[in-house]
Design a protein around this motif. Structure first.
Motif, mmCIF file in Angstrom:
data_model
loop_
_atom_site.group_PDB
_atom_site.id
_atom_site.type_symbol
_atom_site.label_atom_id
_atom_site.label_comp_id
_atom_site.label_asym_id
_atom_site.label_seq_id
_atom_site.Cartn_x
_atom_site.Cartn_y
_atom_site.Cartn_z
ATOM 1 N N LYS A 200 42.525 51.248 43.302
ATOM 2 C CA LYS A 200 43.186 52.400 42.677
ATOM 3 C C LYS A 200 42.286 53.632 42.713
ATOM 4 C CE LYS A 200 46.759 50.193 41.647
ATOM 5 N NZ LYS A 200 47.771 50.420 42.639
ATOM 6 N N ALA B 15 40.802 46.954 42.476
ATOM 7 C CA ALA B 15 42.209 46.921 42.879
ATOM 8 C C ALA B 15 42.540 48.018 43.891
ATOM 9 C CB ALA B 15 43.098 47.051 41.644
ATOM 10 N N ALA C 242 33.733 59.545 31.011
ATOM 11 C CA ALA C 242 34.308 58.960 29.802
ATOM 12 C C ALA C 242 33.219 58.525 28.829
ATOM 13 C CB ALA C 242 35.190 57.762 30.171
ATOM 14 N N GLN D 90 37.504 48.674 32.747
ATOM 15 C CA GLN D 90 38.801 49.069 33.311
ATOM 16 C C GLN D 90 38.608 49.882 34.590
ATOM 17 O OE1 GLN D 90 41.738 48.316 33.101
ATOM 18 N NE2 GLN D 90 42.496 48.019 31.029
ATOM 19 N N PHE D 91 37.680 50.834 34.553
ATOM 20 C CA PHE D 91 37.460 51.665 35.737
ATOM 21 C C PHE D 91 37.000 50.806 36.913
ATOM 22 C CE2 PHE D 91 37.111 55.259 32.661
ATOM 23 C CZ PHE D 91 38.100 56.034 33.220
ATOM 24 N N ALA E 74 37.623 47.586 37.371
ATOM 25 C CA ALA E 74 38.781 46.822 37.844
ATOM 26 C C ALA E 74 39.667 47.721 38.714
ATOM 27 C CB ALA E 74 39.578 46.277 36.664
ATOM 28 N N GLY E 75 39.744 48.998 38.354
ATOM 29 C CA GLY E 75 40.511 49.950 39.163
ATOM 30 C C GLY E 75 39.926 50.098 40.562
ATOM 31 N N THR F 288 34.423 48.241 27.488
ATOM 32 C CA THR F 288 35.796 47.929 27.884
ATOM 33 C C THR F 288 36.361 49.006 28.788
ATOM 34 O OG1 THR F 288 36.037 46.726 25.837
ATOM 35 C CG2 THR F 288 38.056 47.328 26.975
ATOM 36 N N GLN F 289 36.052 50.274 28.464
ATOM 37 C CA GLN F 289 36.579 51.354 29.284
ATOM 38 C C GLN F 289 35.984 51.333 30.689
ATOM 39 O OE1 GLN F 289 36.372 55.749 28.134
ATOM 40 N NE2 GLN F 289 38.181 54.960 27.108
#
Lengths: 435, 303
Positions: free
Chosen positions: A410, A408, A423, A401-402, A404-405, A397-398
């Protein structure tokens, strides 16, 4: 006097009937096949009038949280759990599940696909019965491909898939080149992304459990993924999981989609899909190695140790995964909707073969998925689109997220993957895998 | 008025009511303090739901794990940004709307009801409305507007995640600020404003030298109450961005949720909760001091 007696006995009988009735609570996912199971549960209650069913239907991520906290704290809110090939062996090892032995002969356990049975066992003991099983594959729009004179081989490569996405991307015409999962979560974007990384030769951990997330293989695979979804994908990709992509594809908004084989029945069904007669099926694309390019998963029904109604629960899960149930779905909902991937008899059934043009690709994909060799190099874990350790939910999951960042915008590709690597290293140290 | 206020104070021979309050107090203490004590207890233990065999006392291990995590510091930063931005937006908007609603105009009662309604929408519902009906890049209202104007729709939650959350939360909390400020305004004497007008004050001077000082107390209360509630904002983030993309909207409450329900590491989550209490106290002390100073200057100004 006689009247009194009759009345007395009458009430006594209805009372005892009410007492004998058991209500079992079933936690399940809101995927189309489970919704069908819920719809057909009237048939079960007709056959077993002393068992009542109580449904808790949730989206995948929420269901997992509910079920995991429930079983880990021994709360006992559910009698039947819907879990997958990831949870079953780990929970079986923890002693949280009822072992499923002594099934009736009519159940015909040998008829259940062998890789699926193996995935739901720990040390040779079966802990869950498969409701449906799946691999992943490529869906494409035959009409769009024909218009551009493109042909899809049975086993495409990623180079081909990328060039098709470029040629077919036509957002002003309402069609995006390729739809892929982007919603963060180990069971959402990371399930697909892990198969992509696998086939590009990457792995989650090396033989000493050292994370490999900023390796060149990962960079190549993720770079390719980010380019595809940002240039040739629909907007809002970081909010799209399996369900959202299924909707996009069935509305005719994607030229290609790589995802679970279980979507085939839904896409090929004119009742649920606008493009039912235009869908083509092929194996998931391959890059450096075919190993791990397509996943193996089964949604299965299990009984937690905390349940006080094990017998009734067993009756239900045997029914819901039986040949008889598959027959029932075939006859009432159409054979194209029959739960796939669980039984050899389904694939030998002429009705199913006629109704499901995708049957062969699905069966091949499931049979060739090998959780012990998920990529080119050796790994210390089992699992294709996941790593079979309890910590993987957090890790996946972590990292999701990265990524997806990165999608996007980010973080850059290098920064995002380096952060993910750091991480995961931290988590693995704290969990005691790394010194 | 003064009699009613003075009455309960001077009654020395009244029997003590403590024994009547006692049971309620006990329930309250048990209810609030036991979970807190349990949180502290768990923050010193290793307790992973998925690894039942690995448990035990770890000292300050959980705290070290959090403090050495860059995600933790990002989440604290995000929390402060979220609270600060929403405070500024709600107070500016609330003040503006309050001044507007302080005027008389036809249909004021109805307009007032409408403008406070967002506050009564449940947070998860408002998040879903914003996410799917307004901000969705394919089906949303904003995308439709952009497309009708010939523009490319923006994927708000992916491109401007923190700004989107601030917009959602501000939408919810502006009515709260508006209500309190409006009440404050209504206690302002019209004579004072008229007198200022007669002395030749411009509207800006009226606002700056009469209205704002008059509202100082109200504004401090708004800041304090909102800070307390905003520090725990969770539902909007959970339902719309899930803390992402990347770590863009991971706040401390969301991080605690992740540690507890995505990683199932109860010990680390408990340590996070202890930090949340510390953070809330720091902010509260800071805000209270600020308010105290304001009250004093307000009093000084009056005298």
């Amino acid at each position: 006097m006689r009247l009194w007696k009759a009345l007395f006995i009458g009430t006594g009988l209805s009372l005892s009937a009410a007492l004998a009735q058991t209500t079992i609570t079933i936690a399940t996912v809101n995927n189309p096949d489970m919704v069908t199971m819920q719809k057909l549960s009237g048939e079960f209650e007709k056959k077993y009038p002393d068992i009542k069913l109580n449904w808790v239907v949730l989206p995948e991520n929420e269901l997992r949280q509910k079920v995991t906290t429930d079983i880990a704290t021994n709360a006992g809110s559910y009698d039947v759990l819907t879990i997958g090939t990831y949870e079953t062996p780990i929970w079986g090892k923890n002693g949280w599940l009822v072992e499923l032995s002594g099934l009736p002969a009519s159940y015909d356990l040998e008829d259940v696909l062998k890789p699926v049975r193996a995935g739901l066992s720990y040390q040779g003991k079966l802990y869950a019965l498969p409701f449906y099983a799946e691999s992943s594959m490529l869906y494409y729009r035959k009409d769009l491909f024909a218009a551009k004179k493109l042909t899809v081989p049975a086993q495409p490569t990623w180079t081909q898939a990328i060039s098709w996405a470029k040629q077919l991307h036509n957002p002003s015409g309402g069609v995006y080149g390729i739809c892929l999962r982007g919603l963060p979560g180990w069971g959402e974007n990371m399930a697909f992304i892990t198969t992509l990384v696998n086939t590009y030769g990457g792995r989650w951990f090396d033989e000493n459990w050292k994370p490999q997330i900023n390796s060149p293989e990962w960079k190549r695979a993720i770079g390719q993924y980010v380019e595809l979804v940002t240039k040739y994908g629909p907007p809002g990709v970081t909010g799209n999981g399996f369900t959202e992509n299924l909707t996009l594809m069935s509305e005719g908004k994607c030229a290609m989609w790589i995802d679970a084989t279980v979507a085939a029945g839904y896409l090929a069904n004119p009742k649920t899909s606008k493009v039912a007669d235009k869908i083509g099926f092929a194996k998931a694309p391959v890059a450096v190695t075919p190993n791990g390019s397509h996943w193996l998963w089964s949604w299965a029904l299990a009984i937690p140790k905390s349940s006080k109604k094990v017998d009734a629960a067993k009756t239900f899960i045997t029914w819901a995964t039986s040949k008889e149930y598959i027959e029932l779905v075939g006859n009432t909902q159409g054979w194209v909707s029959a739960p796939p991937g669980t039984r050899y008899s389904t694939y030998n059934n002429p009705n199913y073969q006629k109704a499901a043009p995708f049957a062969k690709v699905v069966l091949d994909s499931i049979n060739t998925a090998d959780p012990t060799k998920p990529t080119l190099k050796p790994v210390p874990y089992t699992g294709i689109q996941f790593v079979g350790i309890p910590e993987f939910q957090a890790i996946g999951t972590q990292v999701g997220q990265f990524i997806a960042g990165i999608v996007a915008g980010k973080a850059s590709l290098d920064d995002g993957l380096n952060q993910a690597q750091a991480a995961v290293e931290k988590l693995m140290k704290e969990a005691g895998y790394l010194k | 008025m003064t009699r009613a206020l003075a009455k309960p104070r001077s009654r020395p021979n009244q029997p003590s009511t403590l024994w009547l309050l006692g049971p309620a107090m006990l329930v309250l203490i048990v209810w609030t303090q036991i979970p807190f004590l349990l949180t502290i207890y768990h923050s010193f233990r290793r307790f992973d739901l998925l690894n039942p065999e690995r448990q035990g006392y770890v000292g300050i291990g959980n705290f070290v794990s959090l403090l050495t995590d860059t995600i933790f510091w990002t989440s604290i930063g995000n929390t402060l940004v979220l609270v600060g931005a929403v405070l500024v937006v709600t107070i500016v908007l609330g003040l503006f709307l309050a001044l507007l609603f302080y005027q008389d105009f036809p249909g004021r009662a109805l307009a007032r009801t409408l403008v406070i309604s967002p506050f009564f929408v449940m947070p998860v519902v408002s998040a879903l409305i914003w996410k799917n009906m307004l901000m969705h890049p394919v089906y949303g209202l904003f995308a439709w507007i952009a497309q009708s104007l010939g523009q490319k729709p923006v994927d708000w939650l992916a491109t401007y995640p923190m700004q989107s959350i601030v917009a959602m939360v501000s939408w919810q909390w502006t009515p709260f600020a508006l209500l309190l400020i409006l009440t404050g305004l209504q206690s302002l004497s019209k004579e004072q404003l008229e007198a200022a007008k007669m002395d030749g004050a411009s509207p800006w001077q009226e606002f700056r030298y009469i209205i704002v000082p008059h509202l100082a107390q109200t504004l401090s209360v708004v800041v304090m109450l909102e800070t307390i509630f905003l520090l725990t904002i969770f539902a909007e983030i959970y339902a719309s961005t899930s803390g992402g993309p990347g770590l863009a909207t991971t706040t401390l409450p969301y991080l605690i949720y992740l540690k507890a329900f995505a990683e199932y590491r109860i010990g680390v989550a408990a340590a996070g909760a202890v930090f949340a209490v510390i953070l809330a106290n720091i902010v509260a002390v800071f805000v209270l001091r600020l308010i105290g100073r304001n009250l004093q200057t307000a009093k000084g100004g009056m005298a």
